[in-house]
Design an enzyme around this catalytic site. Sequence first.
Site, PDB file in Angstrom:
ATOM      1  N   ASP A 170      -2.651  -8.693   6.268  1.00 58.58           N
ATOM      2  CA  ASP A 170      -3.383  -8.196   6.566  1.00 58.58           C
ATOM      3  C   ASP A 170      -2.368  -6.365   7.664  1.00 58.58           C
ATOM      4  O   ASP A 170      -1.536  -6.827   7.876  1.00 58.58           O
ATOM      5  CB  ASP A 170      -4.287  -8.276   7.740  1.00 58.58           C
ATOM      6  CG  ASP A 170      -5.298  -8.821   7.062  1.00 58.58           C
ATOM      7  OD1 ASP A 170      -5.692  -9.166   5.907  1.00 58.58           O
ATOM      8  OD2 ASP A 170      -6.155  -9.805   8.229  1.00 58.58           O
ATOM      9  N   ARG A 171      -3.184  -6.412   7.478  1.00 61.69           N
ATOM     10  CA  ARG A 171      -2.484  -4.448   7.312  1.00 61.69           C
ATOM     11  C   ARG A 171      -1.519  -4.692   9.651  1.00 61.69           C
ATOM     12  O   ARG A 171      -0.596  -4.511   9.677  1.00 61.69           O
ATOM     13  CB  ARG A 171      -3.330  -2.992   7.693  1.00 61.69           C
ATOM     14  CG  ARG A 171      -2.516  -2.033   8.271  1.00 61.69           C
ATOM     15  CD  ARG A 171      -3.290  -0.450   8.875  1.00 61.69           C
ATOM     16  NE  ARG A 171      -2.666   0.380   9.177  1.00 61.69           N
ATOM     17  CZ  ARG A 171      -2.583   0.838  10.498  1.00 61.69           C
ATOM     18  NH1 ARG A 171      -3.229  -0.200  11.431  1.00 61.69           N
ATOM     19  NH2 ARG A 171      -2.253   1.842  10.784  1.00 61.69           N
TER      20      ARG A 171
END
Length: 347
Positions: A170-171
């Site tokens: 995930d970012r």
Amino acid sequence: MSRVSSQVFHVPDSLSGQTLVAALRHWRPDLTWGDAKRLLSSRRVSVHGAICVDHGRRIKPGDVVHLYETPRSPQPTAADVELLYCDPHIVVVVKPALMTTLRHREERNWPAARKNQQPTLDEVLPRLVQEWERPAQTTHDRQPHRRQSPRRVERRRGRPPRIIAVHRLDRDTSGVMVFARTPAAEQHLVRQFKQHSNERVYHAIVHGHPAAQTFESRIIRDRGDGLRGSASGQEEGQHAVTHIRPLESLGSVSLIECTLETGRTHQIRIHLSEAGHLVCGDPLYHKQLSGPSIRDDSGAPRLALHAARLAFDHPATRERLEFEAPLPDDLERFVKRLRRSRRADRD
């Protein structure tokens, strides 16, 4: 560290296609156009947890927009990416938080200047690998090759190497990742991820004090509000299994270890949130589909989730490789603050 609070807005159908600036003025009529643009420029607005500084960004139904009281951390650059290992087959790196693994499809045609405002890992990694390998390319190290024109040699040196993503983080998540450099390596690594023969261990700071346990569910893309979640039935969604164990109590929150048996999108965050143990700093899963939000007053600098360990078989040599990365500075400072606060409460 002071708590960073925010306003949360969910984009309705009526605002579909509007710019983020226009939407901010809709939600906050007290803002002028200049005020709204300055909020973006000062890194105080995010979409699905990703800071947005683009005044022309258009929104769509289901987007979750946060408006923060104070500026968020600056966007990481190539200098924040740590290379742990590199050979002709694979590259292993530590991804910084707030950097997207791959450029989203709708962003691929952005001009270079716009992309440089928010670089992605797949875009900066080829140049980093090129720089990593350049010092080793001395006269003695080079293999014999046919004589070529200086122009052709220079053109080949300037071409970044091929890097192939085989998984994502995930970012907002930091930690260890592996990339392939050849189609054969890609196939072998993808097979390991699919068969769960590799090992993926995360560290998370969560609300409450969960006991050692295993979460198992079937995760669907839309639980009813645009977010992923566990299905109520057993016939839909993807099978997801997460094993957790506590590492340290930090007052009202805990440092825990999460081992993935499967690797579904947002799996750890979903399982922990549904069990009432929200990952500190999570901008998305702070509430269940039906029920109140979990109040996050932890003061986390961002999503407190870190991929701490990755082990897999080398696609060419079949040697078992293991890589670890300690908590990055921002989460380490967060943990130290929590420890100090806990000691002060005891005294």
